[in-house]
Design a protein around this motif. Structure first.
Motif, PDB file in Angstrom:
ATOM      1  N   SER A   1       0.827  -1.206   0.000  1.00  0.00           N
ATOM      2  CA  SER A   1       0.000   0.000   0.000  1.00  0.00           C
ATOM      3  C   SER A   1       0.863   1.259   0.000  1.00  0.00           C
ATOM      4  N   ASP A   2       2.168   1.094   0.269  1.00  0.00           N
ATOM      5  CA  ASP A   2       3.080   2.228   0.329  1.00  0.00           C
ATOM      6  C   ASP A   2       4.124   2.099  -0.780  1.00  0.00           C
ATOM      7  N   PHE A   3       3.993   2.945  -1.787  1.00  0.00           N
ATOM      8  CA  PHE A   3       4.890   2.891  -2.938  1.00  0.00           C
ATOM      9  C   PHE A   3       5.983   3.954  -2.856  1.00  0.00           C
ATOM     10  N   SER A   4       6.095   4.620  -1.721  1.00  0.00           N
ATOM     11  CA  SER A   4       7.013   5.751  -1.616  1.00  0.00           C
ATOM     12  C   SER A   4       8.472   5.333  -1.728  1.00  0.00           C
ATOM     13  N   THR A   5       8.831   4.166  -1.189  1.00  0.00           N
ATOM     14  CA  THR A   5      10.224   3.729  -1.272  1.00  0.00           C
ATOM     15  C   THR A   5      10.629   3.491  -2.718  1.00  0.00           C
ATOM     16  N   ALA A   6       9.810   2.741  -3.451  1.00  0.00           N
ATOM     17  CA  ALA A   6      10.127   2.453  -4.846  1.00  0.00           C
ATOM     18  C   ALA A   6      10.153   3.732  -5.679  1.00  0.00           C
ATOM     19  N   ALA A   7       9.231   4.642  -5.408  1.00  0.00           N
ATOM     20  CA  ALA A   7       9.204   5.910  -6.142  1.00  0.00           C
ATOM     21  C   ALA A   7      10.468   6.719  -5.863  1.00  0.00           C
ATOM     22  N   ARG A   8      10.922   6.683  -4.618  1.00  0.00           N
ATOM     23  CA  ARG A   8      12.142   7.413  -4.263  1.00  0.00           C
ATOM     24  C   ARG A   8      13.367   6.796  -4.921  1.00  0.00           C
ATOM     25  N   VAL A   9      13.392   5.460  -5.016  1.00  0.00           N
ATOM     26  CA  VAL A   9      14.486   4.780  -5.721  1.00  0.00           C
ATOM     27  C   VAL A   9      14.498   5.200  -7.188  1.00  0.00           C
ATOM     28  N   ALA A  10      13.320   5.270  -7.803  1.00  0.00           N
ATOM     29  CA  ALA A  10      13.233   5.706  -9.197  1.00  0.00           C
ATOM     30  C   ALA A  10      13.763   7.129  -9.358  1.00  0.00           C
ATOM     31  N   ARG A  11      13.401   7.994  -8.433  1.00  0.00           N
ATOM     32  CA  ARG A  11      13.900   9.376  -8.483  1.00  0.00           C
ATOM     33  C   ARG A  11      15.415   9.404  -8.351  1.00  0.00           C
ATOM     34  N   ASP A  12      15.959   8.606  -7.432  1.00  0.00           N
ATOM     35  CA  ASP A  12      17.411   8.555  -7.262  1.00  0.00           C
ATOM     36  C   ASP A  12      18.110   8.158  -8.560  1.00  0.00           C
ATOM     37  N   LEU A  13      17.557   7.158  -9.237  1.00  0.00           N
ATOM     38  CA  LEU A  13      18.163   6.691 -10.481  1.00  0.00           C
ATOM     39  C   LEU A  13      18.038   7.745 -11.580  1.00  0.00           C
ATOM     40  N   ALA A  14      16.911   8.440 -11.614  1.00  0.00           N
ATOM     41  CA  ALA A  14      16.732   9.499 -12.612  1.00  0.00           C
ATOM     42  C   ALA A  14      17.718  10.635 -12.379  1.00  0.00           C
ATOM     43  N   VAL A  15      17.939  10.981 -11.129  1.00  0.00           N
ATOM     44  CA  VAL A  15      18.910  12.026 -10.798  1.00  0.00           C
ATOM     45  C   VAL A  15      20.316  11.588 -11.206  1.00  0.00           C
ATOM     46  N   ARG A  16      20.641  10.329 -10.920  1.00  0.00           N
ATOM     47  CA  ARG A  16      21.963   9.824 -11.301  1.00  0.00           C
ATOM     48  C   ARG A  16      22.140   9.875 -12.812  1.00  0.00           C
ATOM     49  N   PHE A  17      21.091   9.488 -13.549  1.00  0.00           N
ATOM     50  CA  PHE A  17      21.184   9.537 -15.006  1.00  0.00           C
ATOM     51  C   PHE A  17      21.338  10.969 -15.496  1.00  0.00           C
ATOM     52  N   MET A  18      20.619  11.888 -14.862  1.00  0.00           N
ATOM     53  CA  MET A  18      20.678  13.289 -15.259  1.00  0.00           C
ATOM     54  C   MET A  18      22.095  13.838 -15.061  1.00  0.00           C
ATOM     55  N   ASN A  19      22.734  13.434 -13.968  1.00  0.00           N
ATOM     56  CA  ASN A  19      24.068  13.938 -13.655  1.00  0.00           C
ATOM     57  C   ASN A  19      25.181  13.150 -14.323  1.00  0.00           C
ATOM     58  N   GLN A  20      24.920  11.858 -14.555  1.00  0.00           N
ATOM     59  CA  GLN A  20      25.939  10.986 -15.151  1.00  0.00           C
ATOM     60  C   GLN A  20      25.291  10.053 -16.166  1.00  0.00           C
ATOM     61  N   PRO A  21      24.940  10.548 -17.350  1.00  0.00           N
ATOM     62  CA  PRO A  21      24.307   9.684 -18.351  1.00  0.00           C
ATOM     63  C   PRO A  21      25.219   8.519 -18.738  1.00  0.00           C
TER      64      PRO A  21
END
Length: 247
Positions: A130-150
């Protein structure tokens, strides 16, 4: 950063709402998702009828088609600019091992990848989440990493997140796909009209779940990240089949 978000659970699913919210903190998010649950749709495209694109009250767009339709329509006809990334999820349930062949979540990301966009599929490994916040935060972390280091090469990542608080995650691990046993038998039943119907059985238990697999990483409290490819050629059998044909 422009991010296209999709899924296979439908535009109303709590997982996609959590994902869109998390990603909106780092970029411009557009959501295009199926109008209903299309789990197991794999990479199917709708070719026998036209598709409609509508907008819900929350700003999400929904399509009367498959996850693949959603990403294809968005990238090739709806959006004015190619997105910088496609993120699919957060799926309610694991997409590990053989699951990836059937998964609409992975298929949406795969379509982005085939259209030249770096793509990530994100799933929460839980049957009653019922709590998807952890997975969503992991996705954000990966998107930030890609943005900074494609990455230097095109990227298609399959991400499975344990159902734990973010602070309880033990880290990330790059993995290979494991393998399940064969599925459970179909379930036979009879309708009130005395018609025999069948329900597809549950997925089998993990068979290849040793060190290095996605199954093992998640069981250890680690986020599993598996790089995927699309080439289905069995290169090891090219010579064998060629010899078989010329005999």
């Amino acid at each position: 950063m422009r991010i296209l978000v999709s899924n296979d659970d439908g535009y109303f699913a709590p997982g996609i709402a959590a994902l869109a919210q998390a990603l909106s903190e780092i970029g411009e998010v557009t959501v295009v998702a199926p109008e209903r649950d299309r789990s197991g749709a794999s990479n199917s495209l709708t070719l026998d009828r036209p598709l409609s694109l509508r907008r819900a009250a929350n700003g999400f767009h929904f399509v009367n088609g498959t996850p693949t339709d959603c990403v294809h329509l968005a990238v090739t006809g709806m959006l004015d600019h190619l997105p910088d990334m496609v993120v699919s999820g957060v799926n309610h349930g694991a997409n590990m091992g053989d699951d990836t062949l059937y998964s609409g979540t992975v298929a949406a990301a795969t379509e982005g990848y085939l259209l030249g966009v770096p793509s990530i599929a994100v799933s929460l490994v839980s049957k009653g989440a019922s709590d998807f916040s952890t997975a969503a935060r992991v996705a954000r972390d990966l998107a930030v990493r890609f943005m900074n280091q494609p990455l230097r090469q095109p990227m298609l990542l399959n991400v499975n997140v344990p159902d734990l608080p973010y602070e309880a995650l033990r880290g990330t691990r790059v993995t290979r796909l494991g393998k399940r046993h064969k599925a459970e038998p179909v379930i036979k039943s009879v309708t009130p009209r005395n018609e025999t119907v069948y329900w597809v059985g549950a997925a089998g238990a993990a068979a290849d779940a040793g060190e290095g697999t996605d199954f093992h990483a998640v069981s250890e409290g680690l986020v599993s990240i598996t790089p995927l490819q699309i080439d289905l050629t069995h290169t090891g059998q090219i010579g064998m089949v060629n010899d078989w044909l010329v005999r």
